[in-house]
Design a protein around this motif. Structure first.
Motif, PDB file in Angstrom:
ATOM      1  N   LEU A  43       0.830  -1.211   0.000  1.00 43.17           N
ATOM      2  CA  LEU A  43       0.000   0.000   0.000  1.00 43.17           C
ATOM      3  C   LEU A  43       0.859   1.254   0.000  1.00 43.17           C
ATOM      4  CD1 LEU A  43      -2.822  -1.084   2.470  1.00 43.17           C
ATOM      5  CD2 LEU A  43      -3.002  -0.811  -0.011  1.00 43.17           C
ATOM      6  N   ARG A  44       1.938   1.237   0.763  1.00 40.17           N
ATOM      7  CA  ARG A  44       2.825   2.393   0.816  1.00 40.17           C
ATOM      8  C   ARG A  44       3.429   2.686  -0.553  1.00 40.17           C
ATOM      9  NH1 ARG A  44       7.783   0.947   4.054  1.00 40.17           N
ATOM     10  NH2 ARG A  44       8.322   0.024   2.044  1.00 40.17           N
ATOM     11  N   ASP A  45       3.951   1.657  -1.221  1.00 38.52           N
ATOM     12  CA  ASP A  45       4.575   1.861  -2.529  1.00 38.52           C
ATOM     13  C   ASP A  45       3.546   2.245  -3.590  1.00 38.52           C
ATOM     14  OD1 ASP A  45       7.033   1.362  -1.471  1.00 38.52           O
ATOM     15  OD2 ASP A  45       7.390  -0.520  -2.546  1.00 38.52           O
ATOM     16  N   THR A  46       2.366   1.622  -3.531  1.00 32.78           N
ATOM     17  CA  THR A  46       1.306   1.956  -4.486  1.00 32.78           C
ATOM     18  C   THR A  46       0.926   3.424  -4.369  1.00 32.78           C
ATOM     19  OG1 THR A  46       0.430  -0.307  -4.401  1.00 32.78           O
ATOM     20  CG2 THR A  46      -1.033   1.409  -5.241  1.00 32.78           C
ATOM     21  N   GLU A  47       0.687   3.870  -3.155  1.00 30.46           N
ATOM     22  CA  GLU A  47       0.291   5.261  -2.934  1.00 30.46           C
ATOM     23  C   GLU A  47       1.396   6.232  -3.319  1.00 30.46           C
ATOM     24  OE1 GLU A  47      -0.838   5.055   1.142  1.00 30.46           O
ATOM     25  OE2 GLU A  47      -2.894   4.368   0.708  1.00 30.46           O
ATOM     26  N   ALA A  48       2.650   5.854  -3.094  1.00 33.39           N
ATOM     27  CA  ALA A  48       3.774   6.727  -3.461  1.00 33.39           C
ATOM     28  C   ALA A  48       3.838   6.930  -4.973  1.00 33.39           C
ATOM     29  CB  ALA A  48       5.082   6.129  -2.949  1.00 33.39           C
ATOM     30  N   LEU A  49       3.616   5.873  -5.729  1.00 30.53           N
ATOM     31  CA  LEU A  49       3.654   5.969  -7.193  1.00 30.53           C
ATOM     32  C   LEU A  49       2.486   6.799  -7.719  1.00 30.53           C
ATOM     33  CD1 LEU A  49       4.650   2.279  -8.024  1.00 30.53           C
ATOM     34  CD2 LEU A  49       6.106   4.305  -8.286  1.00 30.53           C
ATOM     35  N   LEU A  50       1.316   6.598  -7.137  1.00 28.43           N
ATOM     36  CA  LEU A  50       0.141   7.359  -7.560  1.00 28.43           C
ATOM     37  C   LEU A  50       0.309   8.845  -7.246  1.00 28.43           C
ATOM     38  CD1 LEU A  50      -2.682   4.926  -6.401  1.00 28.43           C
ATOM     39  CD2 LEU A  50      -1.806   5.217  -8.728  1.00 28.43           C
ATOM     40  N   GLU A  51       0.814   9.139  -6.061  1.00 33.73           N
ATOM     41  CA  GLU A  51       1.038  10.531  -5.670  1.00 33.73           C
ATOM     42  C   GLU A  51       2.070  11.212  -6.566  1.00 33.73           C
ATOM     43  OE1 GLU A  51       2.107  10.446  -1.575  1.00 33.73           O
ATOM     44  OE2 GLU A  51       0.135   9.721  -0.917  1.00 33.73           O
ATOM     45  N   ALA A  52       3.040  10.431  -7.043  1.00 35.02           N
ATOM     46  CA  ALA A  52       4.076  10.977  -7.924  1.00 35.02           C
ATOM     47  C   ALA A  52       3.539  11.278  -9.320  1.00 35.02           C
ATOM     48  CB  ALA A  52       5.255  10.014  -8.009  1.00 35.02           C
ATOM     49  N   GLY A  53       2.384  10.689  -9.660  1.00 35.76           N
ATOM     50  CA  GLY A  53       1.768  10.978 -10.945  1.00 35.76           C
ATOM     51  C   GLY A  53       1.926   9.916 -12.009  1.00 35.76           C
ATOM     52  N   PHE A  54       2.311   8.703 -11.626  1.00 36.04           N
ATOM     53  CA  PHE A  54       2.402   7.630 -12.622  1.00 36.04           C
ATOM     54  C   PHE A  54       1.015   7.376 -13.215  1.00 36.04           C
ATOM     55  CE2 PHE A  54       6.432   7.067 -10.642  1.00 36.04           C
ATOM     56  CZ  PHE A  54       7.234   6.434 -11.572  1.00 36.04           C
ATOM     57  N   ASP A  55       0.996   6.982 -14.478  1.00 37.39           N
ATOM     58  CA  ASP A  55      -0.262   6.804 -15.200  1.00 37.39           C
ATOM     59  C   ASP A  55      -0.951   5.488 -14.864  1.00 37.39           C
ATOM     60  OD1 ASP A  55       0.060   9.241 -16.813  1.00 37.39           O
ATOM     61  OD2 ASP A  55       1.733   8.149 -17.707  1.00 37.39           O
ATOM     62  N   GLY A  56      -0.248   4.585 -14.242  1.00 39.08           N
ATOM     63  CA  GLY A  56      -0.792   3.296 -13.844  1.00 39.08           C
ATOM     64  C   GLY A  56       0.229   2.566 -13.003  1.00 39.08           C
ATOM     65  N   VAL A  57      -0.146   1.417 -12.457  1.00 43.30           N
ATOM     66  CA  VAL A  57       0.773   0.614 -11.663  1.00 43.30           C
ATOM     67  C   VAL A  57       0.680  -0.841 -12.095  1.00 43.30           C
ATOM     68  CG1 VAL A  57       0.751   2.117  -9.637  1.00 43.30           C
ATOM     69  CG2 VAL A  57      -0.933   0.282  -9.819  1.00 43.30           C
ATOM     70  N   SER A  58       1.766  -1.572 -11.848  1.00 45.69           N
ATOM     71  CA  SER A  58       1.789  -3.001 -12.137  1.00 45.69           C
ATOM     72  C   SER A  58       2.395  -3.726 -10.941  1.00 45.69           C
ATOM     73  CB  SER A  58       2.617  -3.285 -13.396  1.00 45.69           C
ATOM     74  OG  SER A  58       2.580  -4.666 -13.725  1.00 45.69           O
ATOM     75  N   PHE A  59       1.742  -4.788 -10.507  1.00 48.17           N
ATOM     76  CA  PHE A  59       2.176  -5.541  -9.337  1.00 48.17           C
ATOM     77  C   PHE A  59       2.955  -6.789  -9.776  1.00 48.17           C
ATOM     78  CE2 PHE A  59      -1.801  -3.356  -8.343  1.00 48.17           C
ATOM     79  CZ  PHE A  59      -1.465  -2.676  -7.173  1.00 48.17           C
ATOM     80  N   SER A  60       3.989  -7.130  -8.992  1.00 45.10           N
ATOM     81  CA  SER A  60       4.798  -8.300  -9.348  1.00 45.10           C
ATOM     82  C   SER A  60       5.402  -8.928  -8.094  1.00 45.10           C
ATOM     83  CB  SER A  60       5.930  -7.897 -10.306  1.00 45.10           C
ATOM     84  OG  SER A  60       6.776  -8.999 -10.591  1.00 45.10           O
ATOM     85  N   ASN A  61       5.571 -10.235  -8.131  1.00 46.16           N
ATOM     86  CA  ASN A  61       6.178 -10.970  -7.016  1.00 46.16           C
ATOM     87  C   ASN A  61       7.706 -10.966  -7.137  1.00 46.16           C
ATOM     88  OD1 ASN A  61       5.977 -12.674  -9.313  1.00 46.16           O
ATOM     89  ND2 ASN A  61       6.196 -14.509  -8.040  1.00 46.16           N
ATOM     90  N   GLU A  62       8.265  -9.774  -7.255  1.00 44.63           N
ATOM     91  CA  GLU A  62       9.700  -9.618  -7.495  1.00 44.63           C
ATOM     92  C   GLU A  62      10.556 -10.208  -6.375  1.00 44.63           C
ATOM     93  OE1 GLU A  62      12.100  -8.110 -10.655  1.00 44.63           O
ATOM     94  OE2 GLU A  62       9.943  -7.817 -10.391  1.00 44.63           O
ATOM     95  N   GLY A  63      10.009 -10.234  -5.160  1.00 45.87           N
ATOM     96  CA  GLY A  63      10.802 -10.715  -4.038  1.00 45.87           C
ATOM     97  C   GLY A  63      10.908 -12.225  -3.933  1.00 45.87           C
ATOM     98  N   ASP A  64      10.187 -12.958  -4.778  1.00 44.22           N
ATOM     99  CA  ASP A  64      10.127 -14.414  -4.657  1.00 44.22           C
ATOM    100  C   ASP A  64      11.304 -15.137  -5.303  1.00 44.22           C
ATOM    101  OD1 ASP A  64       7.834 -14.314  -3.192  1.00 44.22           O
ATOM    102  OD2 ASP A  64       6.497 -14.957  -4.797  1.00 44.22           O
ATOM    103  N   ARG A  65      12.499 -14.642  -5.070  1.00 44.53           N
ATOM    104  CA  ARG A  65      13.684 -15.298  -5.632  1.00 44.53           C
ATOM    105  C   ARG A  65      13.990 -16.599  -4.895  1.00 44.53           C
ATOM    106  NH1 ARG A  65      17.744 -10.746  -4.376  1.00 44.53           N
ATOM    107  NH2 ARG A  65      16.202 -10.389  -2.726  1.00 44.53           N
ATOM    108  N   PRO A  66      14.494 -17.614  -5.603  1.00 43.34           N
ATOM    109  CA  PRO A  66      14.574 -17.756  -7.069  1.00 43.34           C
ATOM    110  C   PRO A  66      13.192 -18.031  -7.655  1.00 43.34           C
ATOM    111  CG  PRO A  66      15.384 -19.748  -6.002  1.00 43.34           C
ATOM    112  CD  PRO A  66      15.101 -18.762  -4.901  1.00 43.34           C
ATOM    113  N   TYR A  67      12.976 -17.530  -8.858  1.00 38.62           N
ATOM    114  CA  TYR A  67      11.647 -17.603  -9.460  1.00 38.62           C
ATOM    115  C   TYR A  67      11.324 -19.006  -9.970  1.00 38.62           C
ATOM    116  CZ  TYR A  67      12.600 -12.638  -9.240  1.00 38.62           C
ATOM    117  OH  TYR A  67      12.942 -11.390  -8.795  1.00 38.62           O
ATOM    118  N   MET A  68      10.024 -19.251 -10.133  1.00 33.75           N
ATOM    119  CA  MET A  68       9.556 -20.573 -10.542  1.00 33.75           C
ATOM    120  C   MET A  68       8.689 -20.467 -11.788  1.00 33.75           C
ATOM    121  SD  MET A  68       8.484 -22.169  -6.838  1.00 33.75           S
ATOM    122  CE  MET A  68       8.094 -23.758  -7.575  1.00 33.75           C
ATOM    123  N   SER A  69       8.796 -21.443 -12.654  1.00 32.15           N
ATOM    124  CA  SER A  69       7.961 -21.467 -13.855  1.00 32.15           C
ATOM    125  C   SER A  69       6.571 -22.013 -13.564  1.00 32.15           C
ATOM    126  CB  SER A  69       8.624 -22.313 -14.949  1.00 32.15           C
ATOM    127  OG  SER A  69       8.861 -23.626 -14.481  1.00 32.15           O
TER     128      SER A  69
END
Length: 269
Positions: A43-69
């Protein structure tokens, strides 16, 4: 007007990445903080991007290293819960990606009513997590069978190497003509790495009129070039604290980036 302009209501939209911390079941998961900590960060990162004026957001499980197929059911459930809650504060288009499971991405995209899903769609690649063999026929039929209404942004490069020596131009053409991609998306060798100009130009030749998205490596220093080369941008690393993919969004960096981006965008023909 292309699909991106219709979706976002602006020319050359800029989408900010919300990278989830490690989710339950992944090796780096913080069991002490649990899902509440992940939700707070999301929520913190989402709101920060919206407040900065980004036109949209995309969510990703970037922290789930190592990734799985083939991610676990826990990952699908956790991402669906997080996005469902986060989208309550999102007043503009949003999407998602799942590293590195296209079927999970389409399933979650339908469940959370995303506007777009970014995923590998066609051709075969090899990366740190092994083979990427997405099977466009299977994926598009899954999307049709569950009435998925989101657009598909097809990854055609990045973090992987395409097998068979096929030219990037032809991979882009195949993603659109065979895979039925709504847009093609390129990335660099790692998160935050710049995409070679030649790759973007080759993708443009093969994209058959579909938008070309710059998927990594955009910074405040190269934003003018990337806006010129791409029809849209998805980015996150350069607006994080210390420019580190796995740290929180830096509100100051994000605001400064979007102020410059919007100024430059207004001057584009």
């Amino acid at each position: 007007m292309n699909i991106l302009e219709e979706m976002f209501g602006v020319k050359k939209p800029i989408i900010g990445m919300v990278h989830f911390p490690p989710l339950p079941g992944s090796p780096l998961y913080d069991s002490g903080g649990g899902m509440k900590k992940i939700m707070d960060i999301t929520l913190r990162d989402t709101e920060a991007l919206l407040e900065a004026g980004f036109d949209g957001v995309s969510f990703s499980n970037e922290g789930d290293r190592p990734y799985m197929s083939n991610v676990s059911k826990v990952t699908v459930a956790a991402m669906s819960a997080l996005i469902t809650e986060a989208k309550k504060v999102v007043d503009r288009p949003f999407g998602l990606s799942v590293l590195a499971d296209p079927e999970a991405a389409i399933s979650i995209g339908t469940a959370v009513e995303a506007d777009f899903v970014r995923t590998f769609l066609s051709w075969v690649f090899v990366g740190d997590w092994g083979m990427v063999d997405p099977d466009a026929g299977k994926l598009q039929r899954l999307k049709a069978s569950i009435n998925g209404e989101f657009k598909v942004f097809a990854n055609i490069s990045g973090h992987t190497e395409p097998l068979g020596g096929r030219r990037l131009e032809d991979i882009a053409r195949g993603a659109v003509k065979f895979g039925l991609a709504d847009a093609v998306c390129l990335a660099g060798t790692t998160a935050g790495s710049e995409i070679p100009e030649e790759d973007l130009l080759m993708a443009r030749k093969g994209s058959v009129g579909r938008p070309v998205i710059v998927g990594t490596g955009t910074t405040i220093d190269n934003i003018e070039k990337m806006l010129t080369l791409g029809d849209g941008i998805i980015m996150g690393t350069s607006v994080k604290v210390d420019g580190d993919t796995f740290k929180p969004v830096d509100k100051k960096r994000a605001k400064e980036f979007m102020e410059k981006a919007k100024h430059l965008r207004e001057k584009l023909p």
